[in-house]
Design an enzyme around this catalytic site. Structure first.
Site, PDB file in Angstrom:
ATOM      1  N   HIS A 105      13.958  39.961   6.757  1.00  0.00           N
ATOM      2  CA  HIS A 105      15.289  39.694   7.301  1.00  0.00           C
ATOM      3  C   HIS A 105      15.679  38.232   7.075  1.00  0.00           C
ATOM      4  CE1 HIS A 105      17.946  39.062  11.060  1.00  0.00           C
ATOM      5  NE2 HIS A 105      18.694  39.550  10.099  1.00  0.00           N
ATOM      6  N   GLU A 108      16.716  37.679   3.552  1.00  0.00           N
ATOM      7  CA  GLU A 108      18.102  38.148   3.351  1.00  0.00           C
ATOM      8  C   GLU A 108      19.096  37.058   3.753  1.00  0.00           C
ATOM      9  OE1 GLU A 108      21.201  39.567   6.123  1.00  0.00           O
ATOM     10  OE2 GLU A 108      19.585  41.047   6.299  1.00  0.00           O
ATOM     11  N   GLU A 186      20.863  35.731  16.396  1.00  0.00           N
ATOM     12  CA  GLU A 186      21.119  37.159  16.168  1.00  0.00           C
ATOM     13  C   GLU A 186      20.218  38.016  17.057  1.00  0.00           C
ATOM     14  OE1 GLU A 186      21.117  40.402  12.469  1.00  0.00           O
ATOM     15  OE2 GLU A 186      20.688  38.283  12.079  1.00  0.00           O
ATOM     16  N   HIS A 333      21.892  70.853  11.587  1.00  0.00           N
ATOM     17  CA  HIS A 333      23.162  71.576  11.736  1.00  0.00           C
ATOM     18  C   HIS A 333      23.100  72.543  12.917  1.00  0.00           C
ATOM     19  CE1 HIS A 333      26.548  74.201  10.861  1.00  0.00           C
ATOM     20  NE2 HIS A 333      25.721  75.225  10.712  1.00  0.00           N
ATOM     21  N   ILE A 335      20.527  72.721  15.462  1.00  0.00           N
ATOM     22  CA  ILE A 335      20.085  72.112  16.719  1.00  0.00           C
ATOM     23  C   ILE A 335      21.176  71.220  17.310  1.00  0.00           C
ATOM     24  CG2 ILE A 335      18.444  70.442  17.688  1.00  0.00           C
ATOM     25  CD1 ILE A 335      16.324  71.668  15.792  1.00  0.00           C
ATOM     26  N   GLY A 358      21.312  65.685  17.160  1.00  0.00           N
ATOM     27  CA  GLY A 358      20.028  66.095  16.596  1.00  0.00           C
ATOM     28  C   GLY A 358      19.967  65.831  15.111  1.00  0.00           C
ATOM     29  N   LEU A 897      44.374  58.668   2.488  1.00  0.00           N
ATOM     30  CA  LEU A 897      45.573  59.121   3.184  1.00  0.00           C
ATOM     31  C   LEU A 897      45.578  58.621   4.622  1.00  0.00           C
ATOM     32  CD1 LEU A 897      48.091  61.117   3.006  1.00  0.00           C
ATOM     33  CD2 LEU A 897      46.591  62.760   4.151  1.00  0.00           C
ATOM     34  N   SER A 898      44.436  58.701   5.305  1.00  0.00           N
ATOM     35  CA  SER A 898      44.370  58.303   6.714  1.00  0.00           C
ATOM     36  C   SER A 898      44.651  56.822   6.884  1.00  0.00           C
ATOM     37  CB  SER A 898      43.008  58.657   7.311  1.00  0.00           C
ATOM     38  OG  SER A 898      41.965  58.033   6.585  1.00  0.00           O
TER      39      SER A 898
END
Length: 1013
Positions: A105, A108, A186, A333, A335, A358, A897-898
């Site tokens: 980290h 970075e 941080e 999908h 659970i 889940g 579009l949104s």
């Protein structure tokens, strides 16, 4: 809710290559570096032009494997108004040295602070800022991501600076010492966050010999104190870490530009072909972090906020290689389903939970976790074991039913549809999201891998299910109620916890749980669209929304989409009611109405959401906003159901009590939010004409009863004005049909009547007087950090004010970050920008810090004072670059579009209707000179300016070890004038006038001229 797996695959650059090919490959490398005599074309080992893309995607793609092992995705989009690039390095914090935790980290952070070719610490960010760009980075468990965007003409120069991160970073001694403070800041910011605390507790409790047992963020102790005690030079460790792991064969690059693929390839090969290949093998962890004797445990955790959660976790294999069949996605999908027959449906019926998520929770190369997280009601706290039993009963049902192909086929069809009609993303988001796929999937599949379920492998689903057994379960129960039994402390965040073995008799009950008749597989999804045709474009299609119906009750704006050309539409309804925010009690009633309504409709609407048809109902200061978006084919069905439910809504008393208790806890939990959020909130309270505080809302919850809400709902729905926008794949007749559904049901069922004209007026903003400096202080005992938000009010929004303020903020944004964060190290969160509210605007600067706000105020003033010289000394060329960068930012077209809907909708709800704002204001922007900005500064922002209006909000930490004491480490605040302290918000507001409302930009008839009094 189900979450998709985000797993990672070992990148093998030599996979499936013959011996002859490998010899060819190695002939172009010289001791791991590119041979300087090679031509650019020689640096490309493999070129792939058959990348699978969406049918609607007009961009061109090419995949490359360079001879140094780097994988590259090139994206050519001649129409783009932003270019972007991202690099994913296949090393994360699990590869930290044991004696320097947080090094990945820290690395970075440090890569941004100078390279051999560009040694100035802020060169990269300054270049991006001057050319309409931005950047960011993130360190994950096993990879690290860097990305940026920029105006297209300057992509090559930005890439040149970016490439040096991976070739020759400086890691200077001075920057190393200073940036440790930023990493520590941080970490301090994250300490009171329950998400971070619980995640770190997971690392703490695993096998101490496993790399997962680490502290990935790092802080001053791990990056400075401890290394010094062990005679370790952290800069040397940084150089060693970068030298070891930042190898080209572990790197994947994605670049999007307006150039052709050949031009992009030439630039990328020139700049990145020389990145050193150390032939490093990416780390992989085949052993799971939790050994057998660490399973079958329950951990009780004391949170910072008043949360109640149950986390059920199973060890899971890494199924990334099987992305074409995605076995864990099949399970998440089901659970995580929220429809009838689901686990959540059964939990809500019992009053034990409101939400469930889940899916694969944490994943790394070689191992992962499958987690099921449920929030707990007060009653649910007494039934933790029963909830776990219910989960095992659902799992037993899945095992009994066996994997069913029709479910996979349905998910495949939805995935195919989503991929085919995928919305375009902003270049920065798109490239940063796709680059990690280069590490995970073959080049040809990097765009489609997460959408296309082309294989059916039920045996893998059954294999995964074998891990979902009581013998392998780990539980975490999070609640304040366990404070007295939590006798252990996690070392990095100070989280109190207690770990216990699950009793054998409890495990036996779960093992023999059997089935539950309530739990069933979902029905086939009837909301999956069947018609993707586009409405014929009207010959009179307009660039901006137009009014197609205007009555006392309803005004309808319409815009047929002629840009995105997808079978999607967005339908917005603003139900304006002065009752919604009349007093704190009414505000609470409106909130409760919305929460209970969404809760009641969730089971029905969940299938629509899975099929790409979204809906939302929210409460605002002005009433309710209902939005429906996504595929337009079956929007009318969902809208009819919503309005029928809304106009016939019956409150479940049990759900009322649950949501009331939930709402009160959320109000109380505000104290644990970040200090900068407090500063932003209190500034709004001080300046907005009508704003109820959290304390006022909380006090009025005593009057919040079921009977009062039942009486309130018909009142609020019977007297409203409706402002609508229909935007997308529709014609005027279709738009009016949708509005008619709403109008007719409200009129027939609620006998709705229009509002009086003055009931449609918006809130105004408090007007500060010239030369003022006010200060408001609030204490916070949760966070060690304090915070300041300084606001310089600059008057009503208009073309001239808007553009001058935005250009000034553009000029100071990068030096503000560089001076106050990078050089002075005042805190991790440093922000400067425009604040706009109720038609009024100003400059705001926010710093969250371990220093007292009084000191921060003095540093902000000193910085602002220095900006006069900074701008005055700026060359005309540099000023022009900033001006054009702002112009490019303002003229950037919506990618979805949104996004365009939101632009239109914000103008409508603000009652300004300036749909062409960007073009008008940019035309004026390009006439501004440096002297114009200096004059603006001297008139409104200079410390002795007669027109200066300053208000600062101080959030002062009273937490142990916090920044609550002003120890004289700086001059106190604004030297030009002592602050007038605000002790009473009501008294302060009563002594000030309000700005007038901004008048509509277009010539539009006010409702008041149509309504009879």
């Amino acid at each position: 809710m189900h979450i998709l797996a985000s797993t990672q695959l070992l990148f093998k650059p030599f996979k499936n290559k013959t011996v002859k090919e490998l010899c060819f490959y190695s002939s172009f490398t010289l001791f791991g570096k590119a041979n300087p005599k090679m031509s650019k074309s020689d640096l490309v080992y493999r070129r792939l032009d058959n990348i699978i893309k969406s049918q609607e995607d007009k961009r061109l793609y090419r995949g490359l494997e360079l001879t140094n092992g780097m994988k590259v995705l090139l994206v050519s989009d001649p129409q783009t108004d932003k270019s972007a690039a991202a690099m994913d390095v296949n090393v994360g914090f699990l590869s930290d040295p044991k004696n320097v935790k947080g090094l990945a980290h820290f690395c970075e952070h440090m890569l941004f602070l100078g390279t051999e070719k560009y040694p100035c610490e802020n060169d990269y960010n300054k270049f991006l800022q001057e050319h309409g760009g931005s950047s960011n980075a993130a360190t994950y468990i096993d990879h690290t991501l860097y990305y940026f965007d920029i105006v297209p003409d300057h992509l090559k120069n930005a890439l040149d600076r970016f490439a040096q991160f991976f070739i020759s970073p400086l890691f200077t001694e001075s920057a190393t010492e200073r940036e440790i403070n930023a990493v520590n800041s941080e970490h301090d910011k994250n300490i009171p966050s329950d998400v971070w605390r619980i995640n770190q507790l997971d690392h703490h409790l695993c096998d101490p010999d496993h790399p997962y047992h680490t502290f990935g963020t790092g802080n001053t102790y791990t990056l400075s104190t401890l290394p010094k005690e062990s005679s370790i030079n952290v800069r040397d460790e940084l150089l060693k870490f970068h030298s070891q792991w930042y190898s080209s064969n572990l790197m994947c690059l994605a670049v999007l530009g307006k150039e052709s693929l050949d031009e992009l390839e030439e630039v990328v090969v020139e700049l990145f072909g020389s990145v050193n290949n150390k032939n490093v093998k990416a780390a992989r962890w085949e052993t799971h972090p939790f050994k057998d004797d660490q399973l079958r445990t329950v951990v009780y955790v004391t949170p910072v906020k008043d949360l109640r959660n149950l986390n059920i976790v199973f060890p899971c294999d890494d199924y990334t290689d099987f992305y074409k069949s995605a076995p864990t996605n099949y399970l998440s999908h089901l659970i995580g389903h929220e429809g009838p027959g689901s686990i959540l449906s059964a939990l809500k019926a019992r009053g034990w939970s409101n939400q469930l998520v889940g899916g694969v929770r944490t994943s790394s190369r070689g191992f992962s976790f499958f987690g099921i997280s449920v929030d707990l009601t007060e009653e649910g706290m007494n039934h933790v074991d029963d909830i776990v039993k219910l989960v095992f009963q659902y799992i037993n049902m899945l095992k009994k039913e066996k994997p069913l192909k029709w479910i996979q086929d349905e998910n495949r069809d939805i995935g195919n549809m989503t991929f085919r009609f995928k919305d375009k993303e902003s270049p920065r988001n798109y490239i940063s999201n796709v680059v990690n796929n280069l590490q995970l999937y073959p080049l040809e599949d990097v765009l489609c891998a997460q959408y296309m379920l082309n294989e059916w492998k039920p045996e893998l689903i059954e294999k995964a299910l074998k891990d979902f057994v009581p013998e392998k379960v780990r539980l975490a129960v999070v609640a304040k109620a366990f404070e007295n039994i939590c006798d252990e402390t996690e070392p990095w965040y100070g989280t109190k916890f207690s770990k216990q073995n699950i009793p054998l008799e409890t495990l036996k009950v779960w093992k023999e749980a059997g089935l539950c008749d309530e739990l069933k597989l979902p029905e086939k999804n009837e909301f999956i669209p069947t018609d993707f045709s586009l409405f014929p474009l009207d010959n009179s299609v307009t660039e901006y929304p137009v009014i197609i119906q205007d009555t006392a009750l309803t005004r309808v704006w319409f815009k047929q989409d002629d840009k995105f050309l997808l079978p999607k539409a967005n339908v917005m309804f603003d139900f304006v009611s002065p009752m919604a925010y009349l007093d704190p009690l009414n505000c609470n009633l409106t909130h409760m109405f919305v929460q209970l309504f969404r809760d009641a409709l969730n089971e029905y609407a969940y299938a629509a959401e899975l099929a790409g048809l979204k809906w939302e109902l929210i409460n605002t200061k002005y009433g309710l906003i209902l939005g429906i978006g996504g595929y337009n084919n079956k929007q009318h069905i969902l809208l009819e159901k919503i309005m029928d439910k809304l106009t016939n809504f019956k409150i479940d008393p049990k759900r009322f009590n649950i949501w009331k208790e939930h709402y009160i806890r959320n109000l109380k939990n505000f104290s644990a939010e970040q200090p900068y959020q407090h500063a932003v909130y209190y500034l709004t309270v001080l300046l907005t004409e009508h704003s109820w505080t959290k304390e006022e809302l909380l006090a009025s919850t005593d009057q919040l009863t079921l009977e009062m809400l039942e009486a309130f709902i018909p009142q609020v729905l019977s007297k409203m004005h409706i402002e609508c926008l229909v935007h997308g794949n529709a014609d005027k007749a279709k738009a009016l049909d949708l509005v008619r559904i709403v109008e007719e049901l409200l009129t027939a069922k609620m006998n709705m009547s229009p509002l009086l004209p003055r009931q449609l007026l918006l809130n105004r903003e408090l007007k500060l007087e010239d030369g003022c400096h006010y200060s408001y202080e609030k204490q916070n005992g949760v966070h060690k950090s304090s915070c300041i938000e300084v606001y310089y009010q600059c008057g009503l929004q208009n073309r001239e004010n808007n553009v001058k303020l935005e250009l000034f903020c553009q000029l100071i944004q990068e030096p503000c970050f560089d001076v106050l964060r990078t050089k002075e190290q005042l805190g991790y969160i440093v922000f400067s920008g425009v604040r706009k509210s109720n038609g009024v605007q100003g400059l705001r600067i926010i710093i969250q810090s371990d220093r007292h706000p009084e000191y921060l105020d003095s540093r902000i003033e000193e910085f602002l004072h220095s900006m006069l010289g900074y701008i005055s000394d700026m060359t005309e060329e540099e000023f022009s670059r900033h001006r054009e960068a702002l112009a490019a930012q303002r003229l950037e077209k919506p990618k979805q579009l949104s996004a365009q809907t939101n632009q239109f909708w914000s103008e409508i709800t603000a009652q300004q209707y300036h749909f062409d704002r960007a073009n008008v204001e940019v035309a004026y922007l390009r006439t501004l000179t440096k002297q114009d900005v200096i004059a603006f500064y001297e008139e409104l922002l200079k410390s002795d300016a007669s027109g200066r209006k300053k208000l600062s909000v101080h959030i002062v930490s009273t937490a142990e070890g916090g920044a609550g004491i002003n120890n004289g480490n700086g001059e106190a605040g604004d030297k030009s004038k002592a602050a007038s302290v605000i002790n009473d918000i009501t008294v302060f507001k009563s002594a000030h006038e309000m700005y007038p409302l901004v008048q509509p930009y277009m010539n539009i008839t006010r409702k008041g001229n149509r309504c009879k009094l």
